[in-house]
Each structure stands twice: as C-alpha cells, then as structure tokens.
Design a protein around this motif. Sequence first.
Motif, PDB file in Angstrom:
ATOM      1  N   THR A  72       0.865  -1.193   0.000  1.00 24.81           N
ATOM      2  CA  THR A  72       0.000   0.000   0.000  1.00 24.81           C
ATOM      3  C   THR A  72       0.900   1.241   0.000  1.00 24.81           C
ATOM      4  N   TYR A  73       1.974   1.172   0.793  1.00 20.61           N
ATOM      5  CA  TYR A  73       2.944   2.272   0.858  1.00 20.61           C
ATOM      6  C   TYR A  73       3.596   2.475  -0.511  1.00 20.61           C
ATOM      7  N   LEU A  74       3.958   1.321  -1.147  1.00 21.36           N
ATOM      8  CA  LEU A  74       4.573   1.394  -2.475  1.00 21.36           C
ATOM      9  C   LEU A  74       3.623   2.065  -3.463  1.00 21.36           C
ATOM     10  N   SER A  75       2.377   1.589  -3.505  1.00 18.74           N
ATOM     11  CA  SER A  75       1.463   2.129  -4.529  1.00 18.74           C
ATOM     12  C   SER A  75       1.133   3.593  -4.248  1.00 18.74           C
ATOM     13  N   LYS A  76       1.086   3.968  -2.976  1.00 19.75           N
ATOM     14  CA  LYS A  76       0.833   5.374  -2.637  1.00 19.75           C
ATOM     15  C   LYS A  76       1.999   6.261  -3.086  1.00 19.75           C
ATOM     16  N   THR A  77       3.197   5.758  -2.850  1.00 17.12           N
ATOM     17  CA  THR A  77       4.390   6.512  -3.272  1.00 17.12           C
ATOM     18  C   THR A  77       4.400   6.674  -4.788  1.00 17.12           C
ATOM     19  N   LEU A  78       4.086   5.574  -5.495  1.00 13.48           N
ATOM     20  CA  LEU A  78       4.116   5.633  -6.965  1.00 13.48           C
ATOM     21  C   LEU A  78       3.058   6.608  -7.481  1.00 13.48           C
ATOM     22  N   ARG A  79       1.894   6.609  -6.824  1.00 11.76           N
ATOM     23  CA  ARG A  79       0.847   7.548  -7.242  1.00 11.76           C
ATOM     24  C   ARG A  79       1.334   8.989  -7.070  1.00 11.76           C
ATOM     25  N   ASN A  80       1.941   9.234  -5.950  1.00 10.49           N
ATOM     26  CA  ASN A  80       2.488  10.563  -5.670  1.00 10.49           C
ATOM     27  C   ASN A  80       3.470  11.013  -6.742  1.00 10.49           C
ATOM     28  N   ARG A  81       4.363  10.075  -7.113  1.00 15.14           N
ATOM     29  CA  ARG A  81       5.390  10.410  -8.112  1.00 15.14           C
ATOM     30  C   ARG A  81       4.745  10.748  -9.453  1.00 15.14           C
ATOM     31  N   ARG A  82       3.743   9.936  -9.871  1.00 19.14           N
ATOM     32  CA  ARG A  82       3.187  10.218 -11.204  1.00 19.14           C
ATOM     33  C   ARG A  82       2.271  11.432 -11.185  1.00 19.14           C
ATOM     34  N   GLU A  83       1.673  11.715 -10.034  1.00 17.50           N
ATOM     35  CA  GLU A  83       0.857  12.944  -9.963  1.00 17.50           C
ATOM     36  C   GLU A  83       1.764  14.174 -10.066  1.00 17.50           C
ATOM     37  N   LYS A  84       2.943  14.072  -9.458  1.00 23.41           N
ATOM     38  CA  LYS A  84       3.907  15.182  -9.587  1.00 23.41           C
ATOM     39  C   LYS A  84       4.346  15.329 -11.041  1.00 23.41           C
ATOM     40  N   LEU A  85       4.563  14.202 -11.706  1.00 27.94           N
ATOM     41  CA  LEU A  85       4.968  14.270 -13.115  1.00 27.94           C
ATOM     42  C   LEU A  85       3.874  14.929 -13.948  1.00 27.94           C
ATOM     43  N   ALA A  86       2.619  14.567 -13.630  1.00 37.50           N
ATOM     44  CA  ALA A  86       1.479  15.103 -14.413  1.00 37.50           C
ATOM     45  C   ALA A  86       1.380  16.626 -14.283  1.00 37.50           C
ATOM     46  N   LYS A  87       1.906  17.164 -13.187  1.00 38.37           N
ATOM     47  CA  LYS A  87       1.867  18.632 -13.028  1.00 38.37           C
ATOM     48  C   LYS A  87       2.926  19.309 -13.903  1.00 38.37           C
ATOM     49  N   LEU A  88       3.901  18.526 -14.355  1.00 39.30           N
ATOM     50  CA  LEU A  88       5.020  19.121 -15.106  1.00 39.30           C
ATOM     51  C   LEU A  88       4.872  18.970 -16.618  1.00 39.30           C
ATOM     52  N   ILE A  89       4.125  17.949 -17.061  1.00 36.67           N
ATOM     53  CA  ILE A  89       3.992  17.728 -18.512  1.00 36.67           C
ATOM     54  C   ILE A  89       2.534  17.429 -18.854  1.00 36.67           C
ATOM     55  N   ASP A  90       2.155  17.720 -20.116  1.00 35.71           N
ATOM     56  CA  ASP A  90       0.748  17.502 -20.488  1.00 35.71           C
ATOM     57  C   ASP A  90       0.622  16.531 -21.659  1.00 35.71           C
ATOM     58  N   PHE A  91       1.599  15.605 -21.765  1.00 32.16           N
ATOM     59  CA  PHE A  91       1.535  14.587 -22.826  1.00 32.16           C
ATOM     60  C   PHE A  91       1.805  13.232 -22.186  1.00 32.16           C
ATOM     61  N   PRO A  92       1.410  12.140 -22.861  1.00 30.61           N
ATOM     62  CA  PRO A  92       1.650  10.812 -22.258  1.00 30.61           C
ATOM     63  C   PRO A  92       3.132  10.415 -22.302  1.00 30.61           C
ATOM     64  N   THR A  93       3.473   9.506 -21.386  1.00 33.96           N
ATOM     65  CA  THR A  93       4.847   8.989 -21.288  1.00 33.96           C
ATOM     66  C   THR A  93       4.798   7.473 -21.338  1.00 33.96           C
ATOM     67  N   ILE A  94       5.715   6.878 -22.100  1.00 35.73           N
ATOM     68  CA  ILE A  94       5.860   5.411 -22.012  1.00 35.73           C
ATOM     69  C   ILE A  94       7.285   5.102 -21.581  1.00 35.73           C
ATOM     70  N   LEU A  95       7.404   4.316 -20.537  1.00 32.83           N
ATOM     71  CA  LEU A  95       8.724   3.922 -20.046  1.00 32.83           C
ATOM     72  C   LEU A  95       8.840   2.403 -20.107  1.00 32.83           C
ATOM     73  N   TRP A  96       9.909   1.928 -20.710  1.00 31.50           N
ATOM     74  CA  TRP A  96      10.147   0.488 -20.827  1.00 31.50           C
ATOM     75  C   TRP A  96      11.077   0.008 -19.715  1.00 31.50           C
ATOM     76  N   SER A  97      10.888  -1.239 -19.272  1.00 29.74           N
ATOM     77  CA  SER A  97      11.792  -1.765 -18.236  1.00 29.74           C
ATOM     78  C   SER A  97      13.065  -2.328 -18.830  1.00 29.74           C
ATOM     79  N   GLY A  98      12.987  -2.882 -20.061  1.00 32.93           N
ATOM     80  CA  GLY A  98      14.147  -3.516 -20.685  1.00 32.93           C
ATOM     81  C   GLY A  98      14.129  -5.026 -20.514  1.00 32.93           C
ATOM     82  N   SER A  99      15.133  -5.655 -21.090  1.00 34.76           N
ATOM     83  CA  SER A  99      15.237  -7.123 -21.037  1.00 34.76           C
ATOM     84  C   SER A  99      16.625  -7.479 -20.559  1.00 34.76           C
ATOM     85  N   SER A 100      16.770  -8.705 -20.056  1.00 37.70           N
ATOM     86  CA  SER A 100      18.131  -9.095 -19.670  1.00 37.70           C
ATOM     87  C   SER A 100      18.939  -9.410 -20.929  1.00 37.70           C
ATOM     88  N   SER A 101      20.244  -9.151 -20.860  1.00 37.80           N
ATOM     89  CA  SER A 101      21.111  -9.392 -22.018  1.00 37.80           C
ATOM     90  C   SER A 101      21.744 -10.765 -21.899  1.00 37.80           C
TER      91      SER A 101
END
Length: 458
Positions: A8-37
């Motif tokens: 619950t703490y993790l998801s709350k923190t993540l929500r906080n982070r993306r809400e802060k991001l939403a205040k800074l930009i007005d377009f969508p973002t896609i972030l990839w995790s990557g694959s192991s090499s």
Amino acid sequence: MQIPTNHTYLSKTLRNRREKLAKLIDFPTILWSGSSSSRNFPANTFPFRPSSHFLYFAGLPIEDAAIRLEGGKLELFMDNLSPSNLLWHGEIPTRDRLAEIIGADAAFPIKELKDYAANAATIYVQNPTTKITQCQILNRDIFPSKKHQKIDLELTKAIISLRLSHDDMALTEIKQAAAVTVKAHKAGMAATKNAKFEANIRAAMESIIISHNMTCAYNSIVTVHGEVLHNGEYYHPLQTGDLLLADVGAETTLGWASDVTRTWPISGKFSPTQRDIYDVVLAAHDNCIAQLKPGVEYLDIHLLAAKTIAEGLVNLGILKGQPEQLVEMDAHALFFPHGVGHLLGLDVHDMEDLGDLAGYEIGRERSSRFGLSFLRLNRPLASGMLVTIEPGFYQVPAILNNTETRQKYQHIVNWEKLKHFSDVRGIRIEDDVLVTTKGAEILTKELPSNTDVIESLL
Ligand code: GLY
Ligand code: MN
C-alpha cells in the motif's frame, strides 16, 4: 520476484510520483523496463536490472514490461509467463496481480502497447534490443538522436526534477542499502588479517551484500592499486606495506544504491607517510561535508576539496605555492584528478544515462580544465538531494610520468620529496550524504573514517 510486504505504501508513493509528473507535462509517457542481455547464448543471461526511470514509476523490477503514464494514471503492459517460462523460471505474479500491487489503473498484454503509443514521450533504455523496440513502437527517433521530438527532452527534464530530490520511500531504501554497505566494509576490514589476495577481501565484502539479498550497485573496486580509479581486477597478492582501497556499495531489490569507499593498511597499521596523506584526504572529506546545505554550489564543494588537498600537500612539502593559486593552475589535479562526487539514487551515478542533463544546472557545461573536467555534478544543492563526497589522492603513472605534465609542473612539485611517499598509490574516502533543510546527514556515518578507529577494526 520479491514483493514488498507493505505494497500500500509502495502504490501510494508511486501515485504521488506520477501525480507530480502530471503537473510538469501535459503529454503521455511510455517507459520500458528492458530485457536481460545474453552472456553467450540466449538462455544464459546477465542478471536483469530494469531501467531506473521505469523503476522510479513502476516500483518493481518487472522484466519485458512497459508503463504508460498520463494525467496521474498508470497503465501496465506486460505478458503473463508462457508455460515454458513457468517451467524454467517458476511463477511470478500475473499481470493483473502486479497491476494491483503497484496501483495501476489498467493492465494490458504488451502487444497492445502500440495502440496507446500516439504522441508519447520516452527515455532510452540502456539495453540495445529494447532501444530498437522503443523506436519501432513510437515509430520515430528518440532523444538524444538529432531527429527526436521535443517532448522527449521535456519529459527528461521533468523526470530529473523529480528524481533530484528523494521521497520517504526512496530514503528508506537508500538507508537500508547504506546500512548493509557499512556492514560490508567492516567485514572487509575484519577479513584483511587472514586475507592473501584482493579477491579474498572482495568476497568477504560482497558476501554481506549477497546474504542480505541485495546486489552490488556497481562493480566493486577492491585493490592495492587504488591509483587505477575504476580498477576491476582482484588477483593481486596483499603485501605488508600496501594500502587497500575498497569502493563497494549495495543496491536494494527495488534498485536503490549506496556508494562507499574506505582505504586501509594491509598490515593493520598506517605507515607515517600513509597516515600523513590519509589525513589530508580526510580533511578534504570532512571540510566538504561540513559545508553541505541547501543553496551551496557543489562546484564550490569540489573547489574546497581541491584547496584542502593542495594546502595539505604544501604542508607535507610535496607542492610549492599558495593553495588557491595551485588550484587555479590545476596542480591539485595531479593527485586528485576526479570530481569530489556525484548524485546518488537509483543509479550509483544517478541519471548519468542522461549525460550531464541531471548533473549540470541548465546553462552550465563541463569545463575542459584538467582539474574540473571530471566533475559530474555542478548544481546548487537542495534539500532531499543525495550526493557522494569522495576526495582522493593518487599517484597515477600516466599523469605523473607524462613529459608535458612534468615540464609544466616542474617547479611546483617537489619531485624528490614525492619519492618518500611511494607507499601511497591511492587513497579515497567516500560517504553518502543527504542534503537536509538544515544542513546535511551522513547516511554512512556508522563506518569510521578516522585512522585510529580503522586500525582498531583491522
Ligand atoms: N563508485 C564508483 C564511482 O563513484 O565512480
Ligand atoms: Mn562514488
């Protein structure tokens, strides 16, 4: 994959982070995790480490996944494991379960990502295969390619502004990494008496990190040749009279790093010359940490380290002149050629995948001067920033035996005197320091740096 108990703490923190991001930009973002090499054939891989930008907003190290962020919402794209993957790698939580844990608003198979990719910004993942996928899905080049779209750079700047200052969850993780790192260094010191090779001390240190189910945040440096700044070899025998430089840091399972260096004598006792130089480096370390607070320029901290080292070397008769002038001439850099430290967070050099965009304030560029060109951070400090302070002294043959250098600094260095310090090849003292509203907090302060206390641990 280990799931944090308090999600619950993790998801709350993540929500906080993306809400802060939403205040800074007005377009969508896609972030990839990557694959192991692959190491040498597809099924034999290097350990997987997700992109730190993904990890910052997705929280968990999910392989072959992507997230889409828009207006404070989070969508997770990943595939459930196939039966053959289940056979070899066991169960990981399903897409829907992971979405619930990280607080995603929706979850889709990865093949649907292309339907959600319009007008999205991104940041390159280091893994080359994923880089190709990113360009294919977005159907365009990505920053820093010349043909990138402006939104990539805007996203990059927005993420930098968030990641520069650490929130509570990040600090909890970083403090755990720091505590394990301190234990690892103490174990390295304790193992020295019976160790025969650098590798024995490395094993003692890394075994503490591994036994806490953490990984090393970077390739450990455990060497009697500390003059090789990023030495990655561990085969040298340990001789009485050597100093050992150990730069070893833990990373938590959620990716948060620590970065610590100590230098100690193999014999258990610093020689008088080793102690003299060590105390010069320690004075630089202590002076710098004492000055850390919001508003202070990190460049000035670097220059303070340079001046303290120049002053100390003048007092020992190695350099001749006034400390300020010696720093202006880059004479200190003959022995302290790198910067005094860097940002620390999810990456050991935090956000260095973005070049100097994170380390340097907008409008500032790296100096080409010998004494400043390796400075990785040049910003005013602010509360919540985590930096390393890591002054050093090295006798690097490639610098000190260079003909031009010797000519330039012929009358500045007392070359005869320097020969008396031949038992000091490399010393570095590094701690992780959080800038607070009032000043600074050393997160790795439980690890002694004073010579007498270090000797007592050996
Ligand atoms: N720990 C290695 C470095 O800071 O470069
Ligand atoms: Mn460092």
